[in-house]
Design an enzyme around this catalytic site. Structure first.
Site, PDB file in Angstrom:
ATOM      1  CG  HIS A  64       0.717  -4.332   2.859  1.00  0.00           C
ATOM      2  ND1 HIS A  64       2.080  -4.316   3.031  1.00  0.00           N
ATOM      3  CD2 HIS A  64       0.197  -3.674   3.919  1.00  0.00           C
ATOM      4  CE1 HIS A  64       2.360  -3.667   4.154  1.00  0.00           C
ATOM      5  NE2 HIS A  64       1.233  -3.278   4.715  1.00  0.00           N
ATOM      6  CG  ASP A 177       3.586  -2.662   7.970  1.00  0.00           C
ATOM      7  OD1 ASP A 177       2.635  -3.037   7.279  1.00  0.00           O
ATOM      8  OD2 ASP A 177       3.963  -1.474   8.016  1.00  0.00           O
ATOM      9  CD  GLU A 207       0.213  -0.498   2.800  1.00  0.00           C
ATOM     10  OE1 GLU A 207      -0.532   0.133   3.561  1.00  0.00           O
ATOM     11  OE2 GLU A 207       1.447  -0.595   3.012  1.00  0.00           O
ATOM     12  CG  HIS A 318       7.276   1.510   8.488  1.00  0.00           C
ATOM     13  ND1 HIS A 318       7.052   2.462   7.526  1.00  0.00           N
ATOM     14  CD2 HIS A 318       6.323   0.569   8.293  1.00  0.00           C
ATOM     15  CE1 HIS A 318       5.998   2.114   6.797  1.00  0.00           C
ATOM     16  NE2 HIS A 318       5.537   0.966   7.256  1.00  0.00           N
TER      17      HIS A 318
HETATM   18 ZN   LIG Z   1       1.085  -2.089   6.489  1.00  0.00          ZN
END
Ligand SMILES: [Zn+2]
Length: 347
Positions: A64, A177, A207, A318
């Site tokens: 993503h 990420d 995503e 995150h």
């Molecule tokens: Zn991810």
């Protein structure tokens, strides 16, 4: 371009979910030399197609392009920006962050402000400030000036973090990420000189807000096998119990057995494990993750698609900056490329 440089460029780009333009143009540029065709679908997914032999399986790789971030919600009379969160963001990581507001007129630097601790009451100091108590200060004198600077409701806001190498094989940066998944996908395609399978290398959108891009891309491609390339929590830090997060940095890519949205197809998992063992690539098996990846949606496309997930162990995902080992990235590339070569023996 070396793998680390690809990752650096992708990591520094802005791609808050739904606003992936900058990452998308890099993806097109980076994929182009190694595929026969690069397409963009209606939702904004980038699809690089490398043609294989007729009747050989179609494989969809998915990484993503989007990242978690914020969107401008309101602008106060005094010129402060208040915001909403896009994707899973813990309020505790927001305070005092440097951020960038991406306006039509260009990027603006800002700081996440809050009421100074000196004048907070005892109880106030103990509690976590939630996102709706924070604001972004872009140095504007008032609301009028923010408008002149180009700020509009809905503008995406990202963290102001630059990629850096901090150890022998360790790098830190924003949005690993899943920019590291994107970098792995590009590098794997680059190394696969010829492949029997037709490969669809897909940079997916949205995503972080519910695996949306993968849903439509998988419907369009309808592959015979799907592999998501993403990150997973490296739990090898103080305070984390083995049972909570057993995957470790520098121990190789993690292969998902099951997560919240997917039970890896046994044949795909078998293929990935066999390839890792035959090529002496270190790997880790992971189960029970509360989150999921694009593979969850690919697996449910039309009549169903056998899917698996290869993840790069990453610390502090995150949050504004995360950390990973380039050794793990290299091993993930090796595993991905070798697995694609071997697909026709399994499917
Ligand atoms: Zn991810």
């Amino acid at each position: 371009m070396p793998l680390a440089e690809t990752l650096e460029k992708l990591s520094n780009a802005c791609g808050v979910a739904g606003r992936e333009e900058e990452v998308r143009s890099l993806m097109k540029k980076f994929l182009k030399p190694y595929v026969d065709e690069v397409k963009e679908d209606k939702l904004g997914n980038v699809i690089g197609i490398k043609k294989g032999k007729k009747n050989a399986p179609k494989v969809m790789l998915a990484a993503h392009m989007d990242e978690i971030g914020l969107l401008v919600k309101t602008i106060s009379k005094e010129g402060f920006l208040q915001f909403v969160k896009i994707g899973g963001i813990d309020d505790r990581i927001l305070m005092a962050q440097k951020v960038i507001v991406y306006t039509e007129k260009g990027p603006l630097h800002g700081i996440m402000g809050s009421k100074p601790p000196h004048i907070q009451k005892e109880e106030e100091r103990k509690k976590v400030l939630t996102y709706d108590e924070l604001f972004i200060d872009i140095g504007a004198e008032n609301q009028e000036e923010t408008k002149k600077m180009g700020v509009k409701i809905g503008d995406p806001i990202g963290f102001d973090i630059k990629f850096a190498k901090i150890g022998k094989d360790v790098v830190i940066g924003k949005a690993f990420d899943d920019r590291v998944g994107c970098a792995v996908m590009i590098e794997a395609i680059k190394r696969l000189k010829n492949s029997e399978c037709t490969i669809y290398a897909v940079g997916t959108v949205q995503e972080e807000v519910g695996l949306r891009g993968a849903t439509t891309a998988a419907f369009g491609i309808y592959p015979d096998i799907g592999i998501a390339l993403d990150v997973t929590i490296a739990g090898d830090v103080p305070g984390v119990k083995e049972f909570e997060a057993p995957i470790k940095m520098r121990k190789g890519p993690s292969l998902t057995v099951a997560d919240y949205g997917l039970i890896a197809h046994p044949k795909v998992l078998r293929l990935l494990v066999d390839v890792a063992e035959e090529n002496k690539i270190p790997y880790q098996l992971e189960t029970g993750l509360p989150g999921s990846t694009d593979a969850a949606r690919i697996s449910l496309a039309r009549e169903g698609v056998p899917c698996g997930v290869i993840s790069i162990p990453t610390r502090y995902i995150h949050s504004p900056s995360s950390l990973l080992s380039l050794k793990d990235v290299e091993n993930t590339v090796k595993l991905t490329a070798a697995a694609i070569k071997k697909i026709p023996e399994y499917f």
